[in-house]
Design a protein around this motif. Structure first.
Motif, PDB file in Angstrom:
ATOM      1  N   ARG A  64      97.152 -30.801 -65.010  1.00 49.40           N
ATOM      2  CA  ARG A  64      98.230 -31.136 -65.156  1.00 49.40           C
ATOM      3  C   ARG A  64      99.372 -30.246 -65.245  1.00 49.40           C
ATOM      4  NH1 ARG A  64      99.895 -33.135 -71.642  1.00 49.40           N
ATOM      5  NH2 ARG A  64     102.172 -32.356 -71.669  1.00 49.40           N
TER       6      ARG A  64
ATOM      7  N   THR B 144      95.530 -36.914 -62.796  1.00 51.38           N
ATOM      8  CA  THR B 144      95.374 -35.406 -62.348  1.00 51.38           C
ATOM      9  C   THR B 144      94.417 -35.025 -63.357  1.00 51.38           C
ATOM     10  OG1 THR B 144      96.516 -33.433 -61.794  1.00 51.38           O
ATOM     11  CG2 THR B 144      97.339 -35.035 -63.655  1.00 51.38           C
TER      12      THR B 144
ATOM     13  N   LYS C 268      99.806 -28.381 -62.964  1.00 47.66           N
ATOM     14  CA  LYS C 268     100.515 -28.196 -61.579  1.00 47.66           C
ATOM     15  C   LYS C 268     101.532 -29.145 -61.173  1.00 47.66           C
ATOM     16  CE  LYS C 268      96.582 -26.329 -59.448  1.00 47.66           C
ATOM     17  NZ  LYS C 268      95.494 -26.153 -58.073  1.00 47.66           N
ATOM     18  N   ILE C 269     101.869 -30.247 -62.085  1.00 44.27           N
ATOM     19  CA  ILE C 269     102.874 -31.087 -62.193  1.00 44.27           C
ATOM     20  C   ILE C 269     103.862 -30.509 -62.771  1.00 44.27           C
ATOM     21  CG2 ILE C 269     103.410 -33.472 -62.743  1.00 44.27           C
ATOM     22  CD1 ILE C 269     100.660 -34.169 -62.965  1.00 44.27           C
TER      23      ILE C 269
ATOM     24  N   HIS D 141      98.683 -33.991 -58.946  1.00 42.06           N
ATOM     25  CA  HIS D 141      99.294 -32.625 -58.436  1.00 42.06           C
ATOM     26  C   HIS D 141      99.145 -32.210 -57.011  1.00 42.06           C
ATOM     27  CE1 HIS D 141      94.562 -32.384 -58.783  1.00 42.06           C
ATOM     28  NE2 HIS D 141      94.786 -31.369 -58.062  1.00 42.06           N
TER      29      HIS D 141
END
Length: 367
Positions: free
Chosen positions: A162, A159, A164-165, A132
């Motif tokens: 999640r 990560t 932020k992905i 991320h």
């Protein structure tokens, strides 16, 4: 003198069967390997210290093993690929930290490496931790390669965040959501570690360490190392309470007993002892609420297992719970909840705590 190795590294799982608390994920990966249904990209997401990167490393080692045990789906640990992995000298398994390699240039360099086939084993595997942290431009540079990599390349992303992905990355991965490790599973693993290290520890102390770790096995092992140094190998519940600055559960068994008797003066003395030990009033409210909840669920054999604690502590709750009727506990919980809501805004926080406890004592006197 031998160099000390922290327990989190020394007892890091090396096979699927030794991963703690993630049975459904490890079974899914083993089935994918046995049926040769391997995706081009995986995303491991979940809280810290629950086995995301460890599972990724085991998966990478296993799919590249030259003598794979097709029955157990475990790496042999003796072939050239496994040996190079064990010594961190494998040219086919790469671990990248996206926190420090998050630029477009870093990703372009990775894309250039992807074009070179593996020298030993079937696959080149890229494990990208804290993915991320990649910049938006780096994500975009990674998209095409992630969607259509060469057949010999597998990506495993990990990560803790999640959300932020970007969705275009998520849609190209098989997503595995790792659970927080339960107190029971952590306590069992800690018991294995204590036996391996020749450390004496009772069940109550191991459960308290597991509770303090808040779902992270790595944190639990770090706390364990700290306590071994503090206690010189003799870990007891009292020493864990002292070293970790934890509110001893016995305070709350005594306090609820005195509340039931309506002994206001004794209850206030107990509160003063807790505050003198340096515990914050808000923390006291939270733990008292948890204690009252535990008393409630201990009244029924069907709900007592909702508590993540040792059998001896459960027995204490089972013995004390019948002394309270349901309506009394509910009213105490409501008073505790109101105190929690008003605590931050109160100008005299200690008086608010004392008033709530006195009201609970008053309820008992009116029963």
């Amino acid at each position: 003198m031998e160099n000390f190795i922290v327990s989190a590294r020394k007892y890091r799982p090396a096979s699927f069967d030794t991963v703690v608390g993630q049975k459904s994920i490890t079974n899914t990966l083993k089935n994918a390997i046995s049926t040769n249904h391997l995706a081009q990209a995986y995303l491991c997401t979940g809280p810290r210290g629950v086995g995301k990167t460890t599972t990724a490393r085991i998966f990478a080692k296993t799919i590249n093993c030259m003598n794979l045990d097709t029955n157990k789906i475990e790496a042999c640990d003796i072939c050239e690929s496994c040996k190079s992995f064990a010594t961190n000298s494998s040219f086919n398994i790469y671990e990248l930290d996206a926190a420090s390699n998050n630029s477009v240039d870093d990703i372009r360099q990775l894309v250039d490496q992807v074009r070179i086939p593996p020298q030993v084993g079937k696959y080149k595997i890229y494990i990208i931790d804290e993915v991320h942290m990649l910049s938006t431009q780096a994500f975009n540079a990674f998209l095409k390669t992630l969607e259509e990599p060469p057949t010999y390349v597998k990506f495993i992303l990990a990560t803790t965040e999640r959300h932020k992905i970007i969705p275009t990355i998520l849609s190209r991965c098989q997503v595995f959501n790792f659970n927080r490790i339960t107190v029971k599973d952590m306590a069992e693993h800690l018991r294995y570690v204590t036996q391996s290290e020749g450390v004496n520890a009772d069940d109550d102390s191991l459960h308290l360490i597991a509770e303090k770790a808040d779902g992270s096995l790595r944190d639990a092992l770090s706390i364990f190392d700290q306590l071994v140094s503090f206690t010189t190998g003799e870990i007891s519940y009292a020493k864990v309470v002292e070293n970790l600055h934890v509110l001893d559960q016995d305070y709350f068994f005594r306090m609820t007993h005195e509340i039931l008797q309506g002994n206001i003066s004794t209850v206030l003395v107990l509160l003063n002892q807790i505050i003198d030990k340096g515990f914050d009033g808000q923390h006291f409210i939270i733990v008292l609420g948890e204690h009252l909840r535990s008393l409630m669920i201990s009244r029924d054999p069907e709900t007592i297992d909702l508590m993540d604690t040792s059998d001896s502590i459960k027995e204490k709750y089972r013995l004390q719970a019948p002394l309270f009727n349901t309506s009394f506990i509910i009213k105490c919980l409501d008073l505790n909840n109101q105190c929690d809501i008003n605590y931050r805004m109160s100008n005299n926080k200690r008086l608010l705590l004392e008033l709530s406890l006195m009201q609970m004592c008053g309820l008992a006197q009116g029963m």
